[in-house]
Design a protein around this motif. Structure first.
Motif, PDB file in Angstrom:
ATOM      1  N   THR A 227      28.445  51.374  37.582  1.00  0.00           N
ATOM      2  CA  THR A 227      28.345  50.923  38.969  1.00  0.00           C
ATOM      3  C   THR A 227      28.165  49.417  39.069  1.00  0.00           C
ATOM      4  O   THR A 227      27.994  48.879  40.159  1.00  0.00           O
ATOM      5  N   THR A 228      28.190  48.727  37.945  1.00  0.00           N
ATOM      6  CA  THR A 228      28.030  47.273  37.945  1.00  0.00           C
ATOM      7  C   THR A 228      29.268  46.555  37.418  1.00  0.00           C
ATOM      8  O   THR A 228      29.696  45.540  37.979  1.00  0.00           O
ATOM      9  N   LEU A 229      29.839  47.045  36.328  1.00  0.00           N
ATOM     10  CA  LEU A 229      30.893  46.300  35.638  1.00  0.00           C
ATOM     11  C   LEU A 229      32.301  46.428  36.234  1.00  0.00           C
ATOM     12  O   LEU A 229      32.967  45.425  36.445  1.00  0.00           O
ATOM     13  N   GLY A 274      26.758  48.905  48.873  1.00  0.00           N
ATOM     14  CA  GLY A 274      27.966  48.146  49.155  1.00  0.00           C
ATOM     15  C   GLY A 274      28.474  47.319  47.990  1.00  0.00           C
ATOM     16  O   GLY A 274      27.895  47.289  46.908  1.00  0.00           O
ATOM     17  N   PRO A 275      29.585  46.609  48.212  1.00  0.00           N
ATOM     18  CA  PRO A 275      30.188  45.778  47.164  1.00  0.00           C
ATOM     19  C   PRO A 275      29.403  44.478  46.994  1.00  0.00           C
ATOM     20  O   PRO A 275      28.441  44.225  47.714  1.00  0.00           O
ATOM     21  N   ARG A 277      27.980  40.844  47.128  1.00  0.00           N
ATOM     22  CA  ARG A 277      27.852  39.909  48.252  1.00  0.00           C
ATOM     23  C   ARG A 277      28.375  38.555  47.807  1.00  0.00           C
ATOM     24  O   ARG A 277      28.464  38.279  46.609  1.00  0.00           O
ATOM     25  N   ASP A 280      26.955  36.757  44.686  1.00  0.00           N
ATOM     26  CA  ASP A 280      26.559  37.674  43.603  1.00  0.00           C
ATOM     27  C   ASP A 280      27.411  37.390  42.373  1.00  0.00           C
ATOM     28  O   ASP A 280      28.638  37.346  42.465  1.00  0.00           O
ATOM     29  N   PRO A 281      26.801  37.226  41.233  1.00  0.00           N
ATOM     30  CA  PRO A 281      27.570  36.974  40.007  1.00  0.00           C
ATOM     31  C   PRO A 281      28.138  38.243  39.377  1.00  0.00           C
ATOM     32  O   PRO A 281      28.959  38.173  38.473  1.00  0.00           O
ATOM     33  N   ASP A 282      27.662  39.377  39.778  1.00  0.00           N
ATOM     34  CA  ASP A 282      28.228  40.617  39.230  1.00  0.00           C
ATOM     35  C   ASP A 282      28.201  41.711  40.294  1.00  0.00           C
ATOM     36  O   ASP A 282      27.671  41.535  41.375  1.00  0.00           O
ATOM     37  N   GLY A 283      28.795  42.843  39.925  1.00  0.00           N
ATOM     38  CA  GLY A 283      28.882  43.953  40.869  1.00  0.00           C
ATOM     39  C   GLY A 283      30.330  44.196  41.266  1.00  0.00           C
ATOM     40  O   GLY A 283      31.173  43.317  41.117  1.00  0.00           O
ATOM     41  N   PRO A 284      30.630  45.406  41.752  1.00  0.00           N
ATOM     42  CA  PRO A 284      32.013  45.733  42.116  1.00  0.00           C
ATOM     43  C   PRO A 284      32.466  44.974  43.359  1.00  0.00           C
ATOM     44  O   PRO A 284      31.665  44.641  44.221  1.00  0.00           O
TER      45      PRO A 284
END
Lengths: 468, 244, 205
Positions: A227-229, A274-275, A277, A280-284
């Motif tokens: 859920t992060t990469l 949510g996706p 922001r 944000d340096p990471d996240g979908p």
């Protein structure tokens, strides 16, 4: 997942006569039952916590349409998308469409019963998309092409030697014998998959309506990784999983891990809103939720409605003498044990699942441990009643029960019939007073003797006593 | 206090001496008991089988048979619970609901009645040896019966109570389950027999004849002809059956 | 009719069928009050879940404590950290620390924590520009520097703090010890897909 519940008895026989599985099940029973008891004992007041948790879930169900609307609005407000699927096929279509839209070629998946229910892996494979299970147990099942046998411990039916053989064969590496080494090998094989997957697919233990969040619990960390990469995250989840607030989720989390594995909390609880922001340096980059009905809405307003409270902890099956004896496979679908014996007929239909509500002693051990007070024995009985009303049970059984009720309703006939039966059974008991064979008696007598009766009934003897 | 004994269909057919023992115990407790002769079955097999109409029919009959009793005493946790816990559920929103609800509140399992209602604690029997007690599921989980049989057992002259591991675990009887899913039922019974054997007890007792037939049947098939299998009423009342 | 329409129609039909008063009465329930001092409870619970807990020291002493731990575990003295922690004097303790998101090759990740939950020995981490989620996830070793003032009693208290502080970040991650699995023979093995080890450095400020 294909339904094989109609082969319950045969599948149960296979479990009962499998020494390796029996050994593994014995081990599981010992661990999960005592671990849960210890973890529950640590709570200030389990019963009060359970009442509160039950109330939260009941409140949601009583207003399920509104809570789902709120959830959807909150997800959208955060830049996520919500999709609705009436059934498994619709869920597959939605997911494939999302995958195509984002040019997804590889999916890394964390464990989700709902994806099993909707046969998601098969649908993605048919669309030419690679799916990799990342939960260690599910990964092992994927390699072995087998089904999970427990909600929380999917490969309880395999021992480490079998896993070692499987890895040696599939990973093309030297065979490891140590459990820690096997786990490290899986980590090393799967890490590149997390990093190269285009889409992360997860379930959700809870959906939080006020914030539009998906809450996922894992111990391994794969839930966080998928859920992060990857650049797309899809949550596929049943409509009944919504809870109103973050605090409600915290309350339920006090009971879920304790009930499931005896942990006070799982290693990771991820609350995803949510996706990514800006900044944000990471996240979908994309966040999708697919809400699946697949028969759940039909339970609303029905006698079986309490089943919607289920939080999929697995405590019921861990404490069920039938599940403890046979494991999960014989139930023939995604959900085994007591909750599976209610949910499977509810979602799949009565006709293909006749054994499930009947293969229970109604001992009630499940309802004692259910953290959201689902009256499972009552629900099983309700399903039996429906089978009866719809004339789904065998002619022989209908005849036997109807005949019995008739006899029991007519006192003189009853006294006569039971007097005859007592004498007949006495004869079959022979000298030792133990019956070893009876017509129609194979079910009992295959594995047990039947102590013979006294040759006179109580009512006969009592009458004699009263008038010497 | 007018007390009616509901012996249950299983006791009536398979082990009348349990009914005899129940009468002896109630007499020892100073209770006058009547035995309505028209009684038969509480309808549990039909109820658990999903045949609710038949169950209701038998419930109404039981109501008539025990109409004038202040208490209905039952030497079976599952039958007592069928009446007390489940009859009211069968009659919600019906004309009979109030009388059925009243019947339910007047129904007690035998040891429950002896200890909680009659305040009785001097069982007339005697058993020289160790006894382990199996908690039948309905009695335990639906009626909360656990301390009552043990209270009486510890007051039984000569008897030594030794608890088995997992005394609360189901024995695998489950009524029709034992016949319909015989292999599964036997497997569960076997685990119970192992727990019993591990105690080395001279006797195993319980409050439900269904459990006892299941356990005894499996013990004997396993080759154990030594361990006595006795209903709690037989154990507490002592002596052999005297009625012939 | 869309799937959404069908589902809502079924839900509403079902809700109409419900018996009035079938709901359970609202209960009077509040999260448990913790007994005993928060730091002690946090340390006890975190240790049970196989986190190593040291301190509380002054915050300036944290880099040295971390260096000592890395030495002891024979781990390299190189790490990534949250940009939020870039201003600590890592170099003084002999540590080479880069303030950025983690990649697959980083072995040690240093974070702070929004708060820490005493009931279960749990760290509550918020994702954000200064606090990338990968730092606590990808490396094999996760080190968290946590002021004792951040320790709260329950997860509910954590949510209360979050509501007062900001809106929901993309990810709130509750971390309770090293990753683990018991899928093989129900034997707990530390170090599954997430970190193998967790060190929590409590600071007084």
């Amino acid at each position: 997942m294909e339904v094989t519940s109609m082969r319950f008895v045969r599948q149960a026989h296979a479990s009962l006569t499998n020494p390796g599985l029996q050994h593994a099940l014995g081990r599981l029973q010992a661990k999960f039952v005592s671990a849960r008891a210890d973890a529950i004992a640590e709570l200030d007041d389990f019963e009060a916590t359970r009442r509160a948790a039950t109330a939260v879930r009941a409140r949601v169900i009583a207003g399920l349409d509104e809570w789902l609307e709120r959830f959807e609005a909150a997800v959208r407000a955060n830049g996520g998308e919500v999709h609705w699927a009436v059934d498994a096929q619709a869920a597959q279509r939605e997911l494939v469409a999302i995958a195509r839209r984002h040019g997804v070629r590889k999916v890394a998946k964390s464990k989700s019963m709902a994806t099993e229910e909707c046969a998601i892996n098969e649908a993605l494979a048919a669309a030419g998309i690679d799916v990799i299970e990342t939960d260690l147990g599910e990964y092992i099942l994927q390699l072995a092409n087998e089904r999970p046998s427990h909600i929380v411990a999917p490969v309880v039916h395999k021992n480490k030697e079998e896993v070692a053989d499987l890895f040696a064969d599939r990973h093309q590496r030297a065979r490891q014998t140590d459990i820690a080494a096997l786990c490290r090998e899986a980590r090393e094989m799967l890490r590149p998959q997390f990093l190269s997957a285009d889409m992360g697919l997860s379930g959700a233990n809870f959906l939080v309506a006020e914030t539009g969040s998906a809450l996922i619990v894992t111990n391994e960390g794969n839930g966080r990784l998928v859920t992060t990469l990857p650049r797309v995250h899809v949550v596929l989840v049943g409509i009944e999983k919504v809870v109103p607030t973050l605090e409600d989720a915290a309350l339920l989390l006090r009971l879920l891990p304790r009930s499931a594995t005896g942990q006070s909390i799982t290693n990771y609880v991820s609350v995803l809103t949510g996706p990514r922001r800006s900044g944000d340096p990471d996240g979908p980059e994309h966040f999708h939720v697919i809400l699946v009905d697949n028969g759940r809405s039909r339970l609303l307003g029905d006698e079986l409605e309490p089943m919607l409270r289920c939080i999929r902890c697995g405590a019921c099956m861990n404490h069920c003498p039938v599940y403890q004896a046979i494991g999960g496979h014989p139930y023939g679908w995604v959900y085994p044990g007591p909750m599976g014996s209610v949910l499977t007929p509810s979602l799949v239909g009565l006709a293909d699942t006749l054994d499930l509500p009947n293969a229970s002693t109604l001992c009630g051990a499940c309802s004692v441990v259910c953290p959201v007070s689902i009256p499972l024995p009552d629900l099983l009985r309700t399903l039996r009643t429906r089978q009866w009303q719809q004339r789904l049970r065998s002619r022989r059984e209908r005849l036997a029960l109807t005949l019995w009720a008739f006899v029991a309703h007519h006192p003189r006939l009853y006294r006569f019939a039971t007097a005859v039966l007592a004498r007949v059974l006495r004869v079959f008991g022979g000298r030792r007073g133990l019956i070893r064979w009876l017509p129609l008696g194979r079910g009992w007598l295959q594995g047990r003797d039947l102590p013979a009766p006294q040759s006179r009934t109580f009512l006969e003897l009592y009458r004699k006593q009263q008038s010497p | 206090m007018r007390v009616g004994l509901f012996v249950t269909c299983l006791v009536n057919l398979m082990r009348p001496r349990i009914g005899e023992a129940a009468l002896r115990l109630l007499a020892a407790a100073g209770v006058e008991v009547q035995v309505p002769e028209e009684q038969s079955c509480c309808g549990q097999p039909n109820y658990n089988g999903g045949d609710l109409n038949a169950a209701r029919m038998l419930a109404r009959k039981l109501l008539r048979d025990f109409d004038d009793c202040d208490y209905i005493v039952v030497p079976s946790g599952s039958c007592a619970s069928t009446i007390r816990t489940h009859y009211p559920q069968l009659f919600t929103d019906t004309a009979d609901h109030n009388s059925i609800a009243s019947l339910a509140t007047r129904t007690r399992e035998l040891t429950e009645f002896l200890v909680d209602v009659a305040g009785f604690d001097t069982p007339p029997g005697r058993f020289d040896g160790s006894v382990t007690y199996h908690d039948s599921c309905s009695g335990l989980r639906e009626l909360g019966i656990q301390h009552q049989p043990r209270t009486l057992l510890t007051r039984l002259p000569g008897a030594r109570l030794v608890e088995m591991a997992q005394a609360e675990q189901c024995c695998g009887f489950g009524g029709a389950f034992a016949v319909k899913y015989g292999e599964l039922s036997t497997h569960i019974a076997d685990a119970k027999c192992r727990d019993i054997a591990a105690t080395g007890a001279d006797a195993i007792s319980a409050g439900d004849l269904g459990c006892l037939l299941n356990i005894e049947g499996r013990l004997r098939r396993r080759g154990d002809h030594k361990t006595q299998v006795l209903h709690i009423a037989e154990l507490l009342a002592g002596a052999e059956a005297t009625w012939k | 009719m869309s799937d959404r329409d069908v589902i809502f129609e079924r839900l509403r039909a079902g809700l109409l069928r419900r018996r009035p008063g079938a709901d359970l009465a609202p209960t009077d329930w509040s999260a448990p009050r913790s007994s005993g001092e928060l730091t002690a409870r946090f340390r006890q619970q975190a240790t049970r879940l196989a986190s190593a807990v040291v301190g509380p020291f002054a915050a300036v002493a944290a880099p040295a404590a971390i260096a000592e731990y890395l030495n002891h575990e024979r781990l390299p003295r190189t790490a990534v950290c949250w940009p939020a922690l870039a201003d600590r004097d890592w170099a003084m303790a002999g540590l080479r620390v880069e303030a950025r998101a983690a990649t697959a090759t980083d072995l040690v990740g240093i974070t702070g924590a929004f708060c820490a939950i005493a009931e279960t020995g749990t760290l509550m981490l918020l994702s954000g520009p200064e606090t990338p989620a990968t730092v606590s996830l990808l490396p094999e070793t996760h080190i968290a520097v946590v002021p004792v003032a951040h320790i709260v009693a329950t997860m509910e208290d954590g949510w209360t703090r979050l509501r007062a502080h900001s809106t929901m970040p993309r990810a709130v991650n509750f971390v309770s010890g090293p990753s683990r699995t018991a899928d093989i023979e129900q034997t707990v093995t530390l170090g599954a897909h997430g970190p193998y080890r967790v060190l929590i450095v409590l600071t007084t400020d």
